[in-house]
Scaffold this motif. Structure first.
Motif, PDB file in Angstrom:
ATOM      1  N   UNK A 211     -58.073 -67.383 -11.054  1.00 24.34           N
ATOM      2  CA  UNK A 211     -59.438 -66.841 -11.185  1.00 24.34           C
ATOM      3  C   UNK A 211     -60.448 -67.986 -11.101  1.00 24.34           C
ATOM      4  N   UNK A 212     -60.187 -69.059 -11.820  1.00 25.61           N
ATOM      5  CA  UNK A 212     -61.114 -70.200 -11.812  1.00 25.61           C
ATOM      6  C   UNK A 212     -61.171 -70.841 -10.429  1.00 25.61           C
ATOM      7  N   UNK A 213     -60.008 -70.984  -9.787  1.00 25.80           N
ATOM      8  CA  UNK A 213     -59.999 -71.687  -8.501  1.00 25.80           C
ATOM      9  C   UNK A 213     -60.669 -70.862  -7.400  1.00 25.80           C
ATOM     10  N   UNK A 214     -60.820 -69.561  -7.607  1.00 22.99           N
ATOM     11  CA  UNK A 214     -61.520 -68.724  -6.621  1.00 22.99           C
ATOM     12  C   UNK A 214     -63.043 -68.841  -6.756  1.00 22.99           C
ATOM     13  N   UNK A 215     -63.505 -69.564  -7.766  1.00 23.18           N
ATOM     14  CA  UNK A 215     -64.945 -69.817  -7.892  1.00 23.18           C
ATOM     15  C   UNK A 215     -65.715 -68.763  -8.669  1.00 23.18           C
ATOM     16  N   UNK A 216     -65.025 -67.853  -9.363  1.00 22.04           N
ATOM     17  CA  UNK A 216     -65.744 -66.891 -10.205  1.00 22.04           C
ATOM     18  C   UNK A 216     -66.353 -67.633 -11.387  1.00 22.04           C
ATOM     19  N   UNK A 217     -67.452 -67.120 -11.909  1.00 30.44           N
ATOM     20  CA  UNK A 217     -68.133 -67.791 -13.011  1.00 30.44           C
ATOM     21  C   UNK A 217     -67.430 -67.542 -14.339  1.00 30.44           C
ATOM     22  N   UNK A 218     -67.914 -68.223 -15.367  1.00 29.27           N
ATOM     23  CA  UNK A 218     -67.328 -68.075 -16.700  1.00 29.27           C
ATOM     24  C   UNK A 218     -67.847 -66.811 -17.369  1.00 29.27           C
ATOM     25  N   UNK A 219     -67.032 -66.245 -18.258  1.00 32.10           N
ATOM     26  CA  UNK A 219     -67.459 -65.055 -19.018  1.00 32.10           C
ATOM     27  C   UNK A 219     -68.290 -65.503 -20.211  1.00 32.10           C
ATOM     28  N   UNK A 220     -69.489 -64.902 -20.341  1.00 28.11           N
ATOM     29  CA  UNK A 220     -70.305 -65.216 -21.524  1.00 28.11           C
ATOM     30  C   UNK A 220     -70.465 -63.958 -22.391  1.00 28.11           C
ATOM     31  N   UNK A 221     -69.573 -63.025 -22.204  1.00 29.73           N
ATOM     32  CA  UNK A 221     -69.474 -61.802 -23.015  1.00 29.73           C
ATOM     33  C   UNK A 221     -70.795 -61.043 -23.134  1.00 29.73           C
ATOM     34  N   UNK A 222     -71.484 -60.880 -22.021  1.00 34.79           N
ATOM     35  CA  UNK A 222     -72.723 -60.089 -22.063  1.00 34.79           C
ATOM     36  C   UNK A 222     -72.416 -58.592 -22.000  1.00 34.79           C
ATOM     37  N   UNK A 223     -71.242 -58.247 -21.482  1.00 33.93           N
ATOM     38  CA  UNK A 223     -70.844 -56.831 -21.450  1.00 33.93           C
ATOM     39  C   UNK A 223     -71.352 -56.061 -20.244  1.00 33.93           C
ATOM     40  N   UNK A 224     -72.028 -56.744 -19.311  1.00 33.73           N
ATOM     41  CA  UNK A 224     -72.522 -56.040 -18.118  1.00 33.73           C
ATOM     42  C   UNK A 224     -71.360 -55.468 -17.302  1.00 33.73           C
ATOM     43  N   UNK A 225     -70.225 -56.178 -17.343  1.00 29.58           N
ATOM     44  CA  UNK A 225     -69.030 -55.727 -16.602  1.00 29.58           C
ATOM     45  C   UNK A 225     -68.548 -54.393 -17.138  1.00 29.58           C
ATOM     46  N   UNK A 226     -68.431 -54.311 -18.462  1.00 30.90           N
ATOM     47  CA  UNK A 226     -67.922 -53.084 -19.094  1.00 30.90           C
ATOM     48  C   UNK A 226     -68.865 -51.912 -18.785  1.00 30.90           C
ATOM     49  N   UNK A 227     -70.167 -52.179 -18.822  1.00 30.48           N
ATOM     50  CA  UNK A 227     -71.145 -51.112 -18.570  1.00 30.48           C
ATOM     51  C   UNK A 227     -71.061 -50.601 -17.130  1.00 30.48           C
ATOM     52  N   UNK A 228     -70.740 -51.494 -16.186  1.00 29.45           N
ATOM     53  CA  UNK A 228     -70.728 -51.101 -14.768  1.00 29.45           C
ATOM     54  C   UNK A 228     -69.376 -50.550 -14.327  1.00 29.45           C
ATOM     55  N   UNK A 229     -68.347 -50.774 -15.114  1.00 32.57           N
ATOM     56  CA  UNK A 229     -66.984 -50.444 -14.661  1.00 32.57           C
ATOM     57  C   UNK A 229     -66.798 -48.933 -14.505  1.00 32.57           C
TER      58      UNK A 229
END
Ligand code: SF4
Ligand code: FES
Length: 262
Positions: A211-229
């Motif tokens: 995941x890191x080597x693919x260049x995705x950013x770090x998780x800062x636990x804002x929860x936007x992912x969960x809301x959009x999933x």
């Protein structure tokens, strides 16, 4: 089919390829049935575009049943549109009003380069899976039901994590373009079951590194992912991934070049 019909203005991102600059182009979606899905509405717009001899708007789709994870783009700033827990193929036009203007653009993330228009290359997800998202032991033929007893809570949790369809909306919704929700769902659904738990440390190390080597950013636990999933994958998966990763780092034994028992 009877029912309400609406007219919309669409501002659609058109981009010929990864190196093209791209820009918004305006289209009219006329007489759209409220029963049509968002993708069916785009199909109708594309028919008119093709009739004029122009290139249709490119977008990904396959099952159109919310199962495969192929579809997905951003509508008015929201990945998969405004309806909670819904893929864009399952989003229906009854959720929009006559005369609305909608802005439609691809998922934006460096690790998801645009292929064309609304299509992005999500093969980074495939590479994360290839790095460890599997069980490498031969688990044999199907056994009788209940041969391996699994607590109901674990089975439910594993099933809930396994519903991730790999659409990438979590990455698009995240201000850091983090893939933590996707990766953690894939790590969790195997680690929670006995067959997958055996390799959980190695799997966590490999998949987080991929995941890191693919260049995705770090998780800062804002929860936007969960809301959009669209599958309501929960942030608790990320906590589980972090715990497993940390545990794996702390208990990792040095690798011996010559193999052997260590
Ligand atoms: S976690 Fe949700 S948003 Fe992310 S890839 Fe899986 S289903 Fe899509
Ligand atoms: S086309 Fe399969 S989930 Fe949307």
């Amino acid at each position: 089919m009877s029912g309400k019909h609406i007219n919309l203005t669409l501002k659609v991102w058109r981009q010929k390829g990864a190196k093209d600059q791209g820009s918004f182009v305006e289209y009219q979606a006329k007489n759209v049935s409220e029963h049509a899905s968002f993708l069916e509405m785009l199909d109708a717009v594309n028919e008119e575009i093709v009739a004029k001899g122009e290139e249709p708007i490119a977008f990904d789709h396959d099952c159109r049943e919310g199962i495969c994870g192929t579809c997905g783009f951003v509508i008015d700033g929201e990945a998969h549109g405004k309806l909670k827990a819904t893929t864009v193929c399952q989003l229906h036009m009854r959720n929009y009003n006559d005369g609305e203007t909608l802005t439609i653009e691809p998922f934006r993330a460096n690790s998801f380069p645009v292929i064309k228009d609304l299509m992005v290359d999500r093969s980074a997800f495939d590479r994360i899976i290839s790095s460890g998202g599997y069980i490498s032991q031969n688990t044999g033929n199907p056994q009788d039901a209940n041969a391996i007893l699994i607590p109901k809570a674990d089975a439910d949790e594993a099933m809930s994590s396994a519903t991730c369809i790999g659409c990438g909306a979590c990455v698009a919704a995240c201000k850091n373009a983090s893939a933590a929700l996707f990766t953690s769902a894939k790590i969790s659904h195997m680690a929670l079951l006995p067959q997958g738990a055996v390799e959980k440390n190695e799997r966590a190390l490999r998949m987080v590194a991929a995941m890191d080597s693919e260049g995705f950013g770090a998780c800062t636990t804002t929860g936007a992912c969960e809301a959009a999933c669209p599958k309501e994958i929960q942030l608790t998966n990320i906590s589980r991934m972090n715990r497993q990763f940390l545990g794996a780092v702390l208990t990792q034994r040095p690798k011996h070049k010559d193999g052997g028992a260590g």
